[in-house]
Motif scaffolding. Structure first.
Motif, PDB file in Angstrom:
ATOM      1  N   ALA A  89       0.824  -1.208   0.000  1.00  0.00           N
ATOM      2  CA  ALA A  89       0.000   0.000   0.000  1.00  0.00           C
ATOM      3  C   ALA A  89       0.861   1.262   0.000  1.00  0.00           C
ATOM      4  O   ALA A  89       0.545   2.249  -0.694  1.00  0.00           O
ATOM      5  CB  ALA A  89      -0.925  -0.003   1.208  1.00  0.00           C
ATOM      6  N   GLU A  92       2.258   1.766  -3.490  1.00  0.00           N
ATOM      7  CA  GLU A  92       1.246   2.306  -4.400  1.00  0.00           C
ATOM      8  C   GLU A  92       0.993   3.789  -4.157  1.00  0.00           C
ATOM      9  O   GLU A  92       0.701   4.541  -5.100  1.00  0.00           O
ATOM     10  CB  GLU A  92      -0.061   1.524  -4.245  1.00  0.00           C
ATOM     11  N   TRP A 206      -8.697  -5.227   0.642  1.00  0.00           N
ATOM     12  CA  TRP A 206      -7.637  -4.446   0.006  1.00  0.00           C
ATOM     13  C   TRP A 206      -8.162  -3.078  -0.445  1.00  0.00           C
ATOM     14  O   TRP A 206      -7.452  -2.074  -0.331  1.00  0.00           O
ATOM     15  CB  TRP A 206      -7.030  -5.188  -1.185  1.00  0.00           C
ATOM     16  N   LYS A 207      -9.389  -3.018  -0.911  1.00  0.00           N
ATOM     17  CA  LYS A 207      -9.954  -1.737  -1.335  1.00  0.00           C
ATOM     18  C   LYS A 207     -10.023  -0.761  -0.168  1.00  0.00           C
ATOM     19  O   LYS A 207      -9.648   0.415  -0.295  1.00  0.00           O
ATOM     20  CB  LYS A 207     -11.348  -1.946  -1.924  1.00  0.00           C
ATOM     21  N   SER A 210      -6.387   0.276   0.659  1.00  0.00           N
ATOM     22  CA  SER A 210      -5.836   1.170  -0.357  1.00  0.00           C
ATOM     23  C   SER A 210      -6.421   2.573  -0.240  1.00  0.00           C
ATOM     24  O   SER A 210      -5.706   3.574  -0.395  1.00  0.00           O
ATOM     25  CB  SER A 210      -6.108   0.595  -1.750  1.00  0.00           C
ATOM     26  N   LYS A 214      -4.648   6.306   0.109  1.00  0.00           N
ATOM     27  CA  LYS A 214      -4.938   7.420  -0.793  1.00  0.00           C
ATOM     28  C   LYS A 214      -5.305   8.661   0.006  1.00  0.00           C
ATOM     29  O   LYS A 214      -4.888   9.772  -0.312  1.00  0.00           O
ATOM     30  CB  LYS A 214      -6.079   7.031  -1.731  1.00  0.00           C
TER      31      LYS A 214
END
Length: 220
Positions: A89, A92, A206-207, A210, A214
């Motif tokens: 994460a 990303e 995971w969504k 993540s 963000k």
């Protein structure tokens, strides 16, 4: 002394700490007895230092080292599934140089982020006592003071959330995944911990994970 020097001095005190006899005995025992899959590894088996970018704008607060993760490798969130979730994460979101966290010498570099924990020794059953958390609190307080560029604090789990709130004197804040609070010029973001118990059951997807990063990136 700059932030890097202050943090290095704190880490030196952490590694030398022997305040909690139960934890000191436990991490030594784990390091001696090991588990079959890591039987050939030399375990760190000491209190674990924090790590990352001294000029971080994001501070990540975890619960405690894992018995066969950080307690084995000598680096927080390294060598276990939680570490891989965190590294992926962070990569990303642009905070980490690679998406895996396997060993102290794996080349992973954090940019703009610093990782610490409420407790610095792996506790039995992942449950540090109230007294053990209190013994570790001065380290977190000192790190918060040294990390002068931090804008966002990401607390992984209720214990980490409560530890940070106590460290900064914030009262009456409720833990919930995705909750955000403005405290003394910083934004505290709460998340479920990426433990197997949460990721394998779908409590933390995971969504969801993540999206937390963000949010952290946009705020930092």
């Amino acid at each position: 002394m700059g932030a890097a020097g202050e943090l290095a001095a704190i880490n030196k005190r952490v590694i030398a700490c022997r305040k909690c006899p139960r934890l000191a005995k436990y991490i030594r025992t784990v390091g001696r007895e090991k588990v079959k899959r890591f039987a050939s590894d030399d375990y760190w088996a000491r209190p674990l230092p924090s790590w990352g970018d001294p000029n971080a704008t994001l501070l990540i607060v975890g619960l405690a080292p894992a018995a066969h993760g950080g307690n084995r490798t000598g680096r927080m969130f390294t060598g276990d599934s939680s570490g891989d979730w965190l590294a992926r994460a962070m990569h990303e979101a642009g905070f980490a140089s690679r998406p895996e966290s396997r060993a102290r010498d794996d080349g992973l570099v954090l940019t703009g982020a610093y990782i610490t924990a409420a407790a610095r020794c792996a506790p039995p059953d992942n449950k540090p006592s109230t007294e053990e958390l209190a013994s570790c609190a001065p380290f977190l307080i000192a790190e918060i003071a040294a990390l002068r560029e931090v804008k966002v604090v990401l607390a992984l789990g209720r214990i980490a959330f409560d530890a940070y709130c106590k460290a900064v004197g914030a009262k009456g804040l409720a833990f919930a995944h995705g909750a955000r609070y403005d405290i003394a010029g910083k934004t505290l973001v709460a998340s479920y911990h990426p433990s197997r118990q949460n990721t394998n059951t779908g409590r933390l997807t995971w969504k969801m994970w993540s999206e937390i990063f963000k949010t952290a990136r946009s705020l930092a």
